[in-house]
Motif scaffolding. Structure first.
Motif, PDB file in Angstrom:
ATOM      1  N   GLU A  16       0.091  49.946  38.053  1.00 36.50           N
ATOM      2  CA  GLU A  16       0.245  51.423  37.502  1.00 36.50           C
ATOM      3  C   GLU A  16       0.694  50.172  36.223  1.00 36.50           C
ATOM      4  O   GLU A  16       1.631  49.891  35.891  1.00 36.50           O
ATOM      5  CB  GLU A  16       1.052  52.516  37.017  1.00 36.50           C
ATOM      6  CG  GLU A  16       0.160  53.146  35.457  1.00 36.50           C
ATOM      7  CD  GLU A  16       1.100  54.136  34.934  1.00 36.50           C
ATOM      8  OE1 GLU A  16       1.206  54.540  33.866  1.00 36.50           O
ATOM      9  OE2 GLU A  16       0.653  55.753  36.670  1.00 36.50           O
ATOM     10  N   SER A  18       0.722  49.120  32.296  1.00 41.00           N
ATOM     11  CA  SER A  18       0.191  50.002  30.739  1.00 41.00           C
ATOM     12  C   SER A  18       0.625  48.738  29.666  1.00 41.00           C
ATOM     13  O   SER A  18       1.897  48.200  30.193  1.00 41.00           O
ATOM     14  CB  SER A  18       1.266  51.121  30.753  1.00 41.00           C
ATOM     15  OG  SER A  18       2.829  51.206  31.071  1.00 41.00           O
ATOM     16  N   ALA A  19       0.640  49.283  28.342  1.00 40.45           N
ATOM     17  CA  ALA A  19       0.250  48.448  27.700  1.00 40.45           C
ATOM     18  C   ALA A  19       1.358  49.000  25.638  1.00 40.45           C
ATOM     19  O   ALA A  19       1.521  49.952  25.528  1.00 40.45           O
ATOM     20  CB  ALA A  19      -0.299  47.188  26.895  1.00 40.45           C
ATOM     21  N   VAL A  20       3.164  48.537  26.272  1.00 37.14           N
ATOM     22  CA  VAL A  20       3.360  49.692  24.753  1.00 37.14           C
ATOM     23  C   VAL A  20       3.391  49.282  23.987  1.00 37.14           C
ATOM     24  O   VAL A  20       3.855  47.815  23.118  1.00 37.14           O
ATOM     25  CB  VAL A  20       4.914  49.299  25.461  1.00 37.14           C
ATOM     26  CG1 VAL A  20       6.048  50.656  24.683  1.00 37.14           C
ATOM     27  CG2 VAL A  20       4.890  50.228  26.450  1.00 37.14           C
ATOM     28  N   ILE A  52       4.059  44.813  28.624  1.00 39.94           N
ATOM     29  CA  ILE A  52       3.300  44.779  29.207  1.00 39.94           C
ATOM     30  C   ILE A  52       4.309  45.751  30.673  1.00 39.94           C
ATOM     31  O   ILE A  52       5.286  45.114  31.323  1.00 39.94           O
ATOM     32  CB  ILE A  52       2.849  43.871  29.343  1.00 39.94           C
ATOM     33  CG1 ILE A  52       2.586  43.364  28.642  1.00 39.94           C
ATOM     34  CG2 ILE A  52       2.081  44.060  30.875  1.00 39.94           C
ATOM     35  CD1 ILE A  52       1.287  41.658  28.626  1.00 39.94           C
ATOM     36  N   CYS A  53       3.915  46.655  31.513  1.00 36.38           N
ATOM     37  CA  CYS A  53       4.526  47.133  31.934  1.00 36.38           C
ATOM     38  C   CYS A  53       4.022  47.950  33.429  1.00 36.38           C
ATOM     39  O   CYS A  53       2.426  47.529  33.438  1.00 36.38           O
ATOM     40  CB  CYS A  53       5.125  49.016  32.064  1.00 36.38           C
ATOM     41  SG  CYS A  53       5.701  48.743  30.135  1.00 36.38           S
ATOM     42  N   ASN A  55       4.546  49.736  36.516  1.00 31.57           N
ATOM     43  CA  ASN A  55       5.241  51.011  36.398  1.00 31.57           C
ATOM     44  C   ASN A  55       6.389  51.193  36.592  1.00 31.57           C
ATOM     45  O   ASN A  55       7.135  51.139  37.214  1.00 31.57           O
ATOM     46  CB  ASN A  55       5.464  50.697  38.992  1.00 31.57           C
ATOM     47  CG  ASN A  55       4.518  50.513  39.853  1.00 31.57           C
ATOM     48  OD1 ASN A  55       3.419  51.229  39.648  1.00 31.57           O
ATOM     49  ND2 ASN A  55       3.809  49.666  40.726  1.00 31.57           N
ATOM     50  N   CYS A  86      11.254  49.399  30.986  1.00 29.68           N
ATOM     51  CA  CYS A  86      10.495  49.646  29.736  1.00 29.68           C
ATOM     52  C   CYS A  86      11.293  50.665  29.085  1.00 29.68           C
ATOM     53  O   CYS A  86      11.861  51.694  29.468  1.00 29.68           O
ATOM     54  CB  CYS A  86       9.592  50.268  30.898  1.00 29.68           C
ATOM     55  SG  CYS A  86       8.185  50.651  29.709  1.00 29.68           S
TER      56      CYS A  86
END
Length: 87
Positions: A16, A18-20, A52-53, A55, A86
């Motif tokens: 997975e 994801s962008a925070v 940018i994460c 997992n 994260c």
């Protein structure tokens, strides 16, 4: 087993990403009072790098961009393993 064979075994494992863009803190009351059109102020400026994460761990920094009308991220920095977190 050589390195290419080892990598090919894990290359199909899903992760997975994801962008925070930023974070915000608010009370439950404020959260429940949100309506369509409300603006939630984040803890970052528009030009700040985003996390940018993968997992749940930050592995890189990036900048938002638009390409062919789609939102994307340009990778600006890969973080050393000891900096992966994260949030």
């Amino acid at each position: 087993m050589n390195e290419c064979e080892k990598l090919s075994r894990i290359s199909e494992v899903p992760v997975e990403v994801s962008a925070v863009l930023g974070n915000a803190r608010m009370t439950v009351g404020s959260l429940l009072a949100l309506e369509a059109g409300a603006v939630v102020e984040l803890d970052r400026d528009i030009d700040d790098e985003i996390d940018i994460c993968v997992n749940g761990s930050v592995v890189a920094k990036g900048a938002l961009m638009i390409e062919d009308g789609r939102l994307g991220i340009e990778i600006t920095q890969i973080l050393p393993k000891e900096e992966n977190r994260c949030g």
